[in-house]
Write an enzyme that holds these catalytic residues in place. Structure first.
Site, PDB file in Angstrom:
ATOM      1  N   ARG A 227       0.742  -0.919   0.064  1.00 43.95           N
ATOM      2  CA  ARG A 227      -0.180  -0.023  -0.296  1.00 43.95           C
ATOM      3  C   ARG A 227       1.157   0.780   0.255  1.00 43.95           C
ATOM      4  O   ARG A 227       1.858   1.074   0.633  1.00 43.95           O
ATOM      5  CB  ARG A 227      -1.384  -0.022   1.193  1.00 43.95           C
ATOM      6  CG  ARG A 227      -2.191  -0.909   1.557  1.00 43.95           C
ATOM      7  CD  ARG A 227      -3.377   0.184   0.247  1.00 43.95           C
ATOM      8  NE  ARG A 227      -4.584  -0.924   0.378  1.00 43.95           N
ATOM      9  CZ  ARG A 227      -4.866  -2.757   0.153  1.00 43.95           C
ATOM     10  NH1 ARG A 227      -3.279  -2.653  -1.404  1.00 43.95           N
ATOM     11  NH2 ARG A 227      -5.816  -2.933  -0.122  1.00 43.95           N
ATOM     12  N   GLU A 256      -2.934   7.900  -4.956  1.00 44.71           N
ATOM     13  CA  GLU A 256      -3.192   7.105  -6.163  1.00 44.71           C
ATOM     14  C   GLU A 256      -4.719   7.381  -6.921  1.00 44.71           C
ATOM     15  O   GLU A 256      -5.806   8.027  -5.206  1.00 44.71           O
ATOM     16  CB  GLU A 256      -3.040   5.392  -6.012  1.00 44.71           C
ATOM     17  CG  GLU A 256      -3.490   4.796  -5.331  1.00 44.71           C
ATOM     18  CD  GLU A 256      -2.680   3.614  -4.941  1.00 44.71           C
ATOM     19  OE1 GLU A 256      -1.634   3.942  -4.885  1.00 44.71           O
ATOM     20  OE2 GLU A 256      -3.640   2.464  -5.188  1.00 44.71           O
ATOM     21  N   HIS A 274      -1.235   0.752 -10.383  1.00 42.39           N
ATOM     22  CA  HIS A 274      -2.407  -0.768  -8.474  1.00 42.39           C
ATOM     23  C   HIS A 274      -2.761  -1.478 -10.000  1.00 42.39           C
ATOM     24  O   HIS A 274      -3.964  -2.244  -9.693  1.00 42.39           O
ATOM     25  CB  HIS A 274      -2.663   0.408  -7.861  1.00 42.39           C
ATOM     26  CG  HIS A 274      -3.539  -0.452  -6.915  1.00 42.39           C
ATOM     27  ND1 HIS A 274      -3.272   0.262  -5.857  1.00 42.39           N
ATOM     28  CD2 HIS A 274      -3.368  -1.937  -6.414  1.00 42.39           C
ATOM     29  CE1 HIS A 274      -3.727   0.131  -4.564  1.00 42.39           C
ATOM     30  NE2 HIS A 274      -4.054  -1.816  -4.835  1.00 42.39           N
TER      31      HIS A 274
HETATM   32  P1  NAP Z   1      -0.796 -11.290   4.277  1.00 42.50           P
HETATM   33  O1  NAP Z   1      -0.948 -13.582   4.592  1.00 42.50           O
HETATM   34  O2  NAP Z   1      -1.728 -11.952   5.692  1.00 42.50           O
HETATM   35  O3  NAP Z   1       0.456 -10.828   5.314  1.00 42.50           O
HETATM   36  C1  NAP Z   1       1.180 -10.276   5.563  1.00 42.50           C
HETATM   37  C2  NAP Z   1       2.232  -9.668   5.822  1.00 42.50           C
HETATM   38  O4  NAP Z   1       2.083  -8.608   7.093  1.00 42.50           O
HETATM   39  C3  NAP Z   1       2.851 -10.844   7.566  1.00 42.50           C
HETATM   40  O5  NAP Z   1       3.599 -12.005   7.131  1.00 42.50           O
HETATM   41  C4  NAP Z   1       2.434 -10.365   8.546  1.00 42.50           C
HETATM   42  O6  NAP Z   1       3.364 -10.386   9.690  1.00 42.50           O
HETATM   43  C5  NAP Z   1       2.787  -9.063   7.768  1.00 42.50           C
HETATM   44  N1  NAP Z   1       2.611  -7.825   8.842  1.00 42.50           N
HETATM   45  C6  NAP Z   1       1.398  -7.195   8.968  1.00 42.50           C
HETATM   46  N2  NAP Z   1       1.481  -6.133   9.968  1.00 42.50           N
HETATM   47  C7  NAP Z   1       3.009  -5.585  10.122  1.00 42.50           C
HETATM   48  C8  NAP Z   1       3.392  -4.682  11.281  1.00 42.50           C
HETATM   49  N3  NAP Z   1       3.020  -4.604  12.049  1.00 42.50           N
HETATM   50  N4  NAP Z   1       5.493  -5.057  10.749  1.00 42.50           N
HETATM   51  C9  NAP Z   1       5.218  -5.842  10.388  1.00 42.50           C
HETATM   52  N5  NAP Z   1       4.817  -6.923   9.491  1.00 42.50           N
HETATM   53  C10 NAP Z   1       3.226  -7.135   9.371  1.00 42.50           C
HETATM   54  O7  NAP Z   1      -1.116 -10.571   3.958  1.00 42.50           O
HETATM   55  P2  NAP Z   1      -1.340 -11.003   1.952  1.00 42.50           P
HETATM   56  O8  NAP Z   1      -2.141 -11.315   1.544  1.00 42.50           O
HETATM   57  O9  NAP Z   1       0.802 -11.551   1.427  1.00 42.50           O
HETATM   58  O10 NAP Z   1      -0.820  -9.242   1.075  1.00 42.50           O
HETATM   59  C11 NAP Z   1      -0.365  -8.431   2.112  1.00 42.50           C
HETATM   60  C12 NAP Z   1      -0.862  -6.905   1.422  1.00 42.50           C
HETATM   61  O11 NAP Z   1      -0.747  -6.794   0.025  1.00 42.50           O
HETATM   62  C13 NAP Z   1      -2.521  -6.415   1.832  1.00 42.50           C
HETATM   63  O12 NAP Z   1      -2.712  -6.403   2.960  1.00 42.50           O
HETATM   64  C14 NAP Z   1      -2.527  -5.410   0.789  1.00 42.50           C
HETATM   65  O13 NAP Z   1      -2.814  -4.327   1.486  1.00 42.50           O
HETATM   66  C15 NAP Z   1      -1.699  -5.470  -0.370  1.00 42.50           C
HETATM   67  N6  NAP Z   1      -2.110  -6.253  -1.494  1.00 42.50           N
HETATM   68  C16 NAP Z   1      -1.667  -5.292  -2.545  1.00 42.50           C
HETATM   69  C17 NAP Z   1      -2.341  -5.907  -4.197  1.00 42.50           C
HETATM   70  C18 NAP Z   1      -1.829  -4.171  -5.313  1.00 42.50           C
HETATM   71  O14 NAP Z   1      -3.229  -4.245  -6.239  1.00 42.50           O
HETATM   72  N7  NAP Z   1      -0.378  -3.859  -5.168  1.00 42.50           N
HETATM   73  C19 NAP Z   1      -2.785  -6.362  -4.373  1.00 42.50           C
HETATM   74  C20 NAP Z   1      -2.655  -7.353  -2.735  1.00 42.50           C
HETATM   75  C21 NAP Z   1      -2.749  -7.007  -2.081  1.00 42.50           C
HETATM   76  P3  NAP Z   1       2.972 -12.113  10.474  1.00 42.50           P
HETATM   77  O15 NAP Z   1       2.748 -12.879   9.548  1.00 42.50           O
HETATM   78  O16 NAP Z   1       4.021 -12.106  11.517  1.00 42.50           O
HETATM   79  O17 NAP Z   1       1.510 -11.787  10.916  1.00 42.50           O
END
Ligand code: NAP
Length: 312
Positions: A227, A256, A274
């Site tokens: 993000r 954005e 995005h």
């Molecule tokens: P996820 O499986 O929940 O993974 C999130 C990771 O971030 C986990 O490893 C978590 O740590 C870590 N995390 C959360 N809060 C944190 C903090 N305060 N400090 C350090 N690490 C932290 O989510 P995901 O499915 O991989 O998706 C991740 C993000 O990608 C989404 O939330 C979204 O914002 C973004 N995204 C962007 C697009 C785009 O179009 N560019 C598309 C899809 C997703 P732990 O494992 O230790 O809990």
């Protein structure tokens, strides 16, 4: 009886089509013609860009579901939802591969300057000049900020490029042999490519700031598919202008789709709008999972994918 729902962000045409085919009455929160309709709305639907705050919820006394077509839901005040007995759902997993593909594409694009060399050829510059040499991506060091679904999927791809992987997140992962660092700054000091894949929201706001970029250094690249809010953008722009880091590849931004003109002018960046999950297959799967959540809600069945805070 047709259920009345409200869209809280623009929805892609195939999502609208699926809603209409399933006979939902879809109100648009920006064009409410009938104030009486507000009390008939029982669910909200939006993409990851949706903003659902206390003020909006107060206007909608009978809403009991917020269905987000996206994995990130940082625009939703989940605490306020829970206080009102509203469940929030999202679409984890179905977009992971596409986002990881784009992250790897951005690593290659900025590392090998693919958009810049494309422009070099198109402009006819090749006739008189040679493009400057770049550095090898294979075997370089990649640091991943956020080792969740997407982070792990990026690591799998980077491993195929023989990249040396390390990571940071809240808790080290016992099943992974990659080096864990407690902070993004510690991680950045050890890598050539720093790839960000954490959720947005207050906890991660400006997590990638001056100290991280300084640690990344003038041979390091920042890639953000998470993000815009996670990166302190003015600090990043200054670091890019000063060549304090080598470059950045960004899919997400502050404010954005309005992009800082200074960022647009920089030669050492690759910018995408995005689109990490923007493939026909993935957007269809996201829409299908959102529809399943809606249907399960109205049929009073267990919801397929509530956000972790709303899981039992
Ligand atoms: P996820 O499986 O929940 O993974 C999130 C990771 O971030 C986990 O490893 C978590 O740590 C870590 N995390 C959360 N809060 C944190 C903090 N305060 N400090 C350090 N690490 C932290 O989510 P995901 O499915 O991989 O998706 C991740 C993000 O990608 C989404 O939330 C979204 O914002 C973004 N995204 C962007 C697009 C785009 O179009 N560019 C598309 C899809 C997703 P732990 O494992 O230790 O809990």
């Amino acid at each position: 009886m047709a259920q009345e729902i409200m869209q809280v962000s623009p929805l892609p045409p195939f999502m609208m089509k699926a809603l209409q085919e399933a006979d939902y009455i879809v109100h648009d929160h920006t064009h409410i013609k009938d104030p009486g309709a507000l009390s008939k709305v029982t669910a909200l639907i939006g993409t990851g860009a949706a903003k659902v705050d206390k003020k909006l919820l107060t206007m909608l006394p009978n809403v009991k579901l917020v269905a987000i077509c996206g994995v990130g839901y940082d625009g939703v005040d989940v605490t306020a939802c829970k206080d009102k007995g509203i469940v929030v759902t999202h679409t984890p997993g179905v977009l992971t591969d596409d986002v990881a593909d784009l992250a790897m594409g951005l690593v290659l694009s900025i590392g090998r300057r693919i958009p810049q060399v494309d422009k070099f050829v198109r402009n006819g510059d090749w006739v008189d000049d040679e493009f400057p040499l770049v550095t090898t991506v294979s075997g370089a060091r990649m640091g991943i900020v956020g080792m969740g679904r997407i982070g792990r999927s990026i690591a799998k791809r980077a491993a195929a490029f023989d990249m040396r992987i390390s990571y940071t997140c809240r808790d080290p992962k016992a099943d992974l042999s990659y080096a864990f660092h407690k902070t993004a700054t510690q991680l950045a000091a050890q890598v050539d490519y720093l790839v960000v894949a954490v959720p947005g929201g207050d906890d991660t706001k400006n997590m990638i700031g001056a100290s991280v970029l300084q640690a990344l250094g003038n041979r390091g690249y920042l890639i953000n598919v998470a993000r815009g809010s996670v990166v302190d953008q003015p600090v990043l722009v200054q670091a890019l202008k000063d060549k304090a880091i080598a470059g950045a590849a960004l899919d997400v931004f502050w404010d954005e789709p309005i992009i800082d003109p200074e960022l647009r002018r920089l030669p050492n960046v690759v910018l995408t709008p995005h689109i990490a999950s923007a493939t026909i297959e993935t957007r269809s799967a996201m829409a299908a999972l959102t529809m399943e959540n809606l249907q399960a809600f109205y049929e009073r069945k267990p919801l397929p994918s509530p956000v972790p805070e709303c899981s039992a």
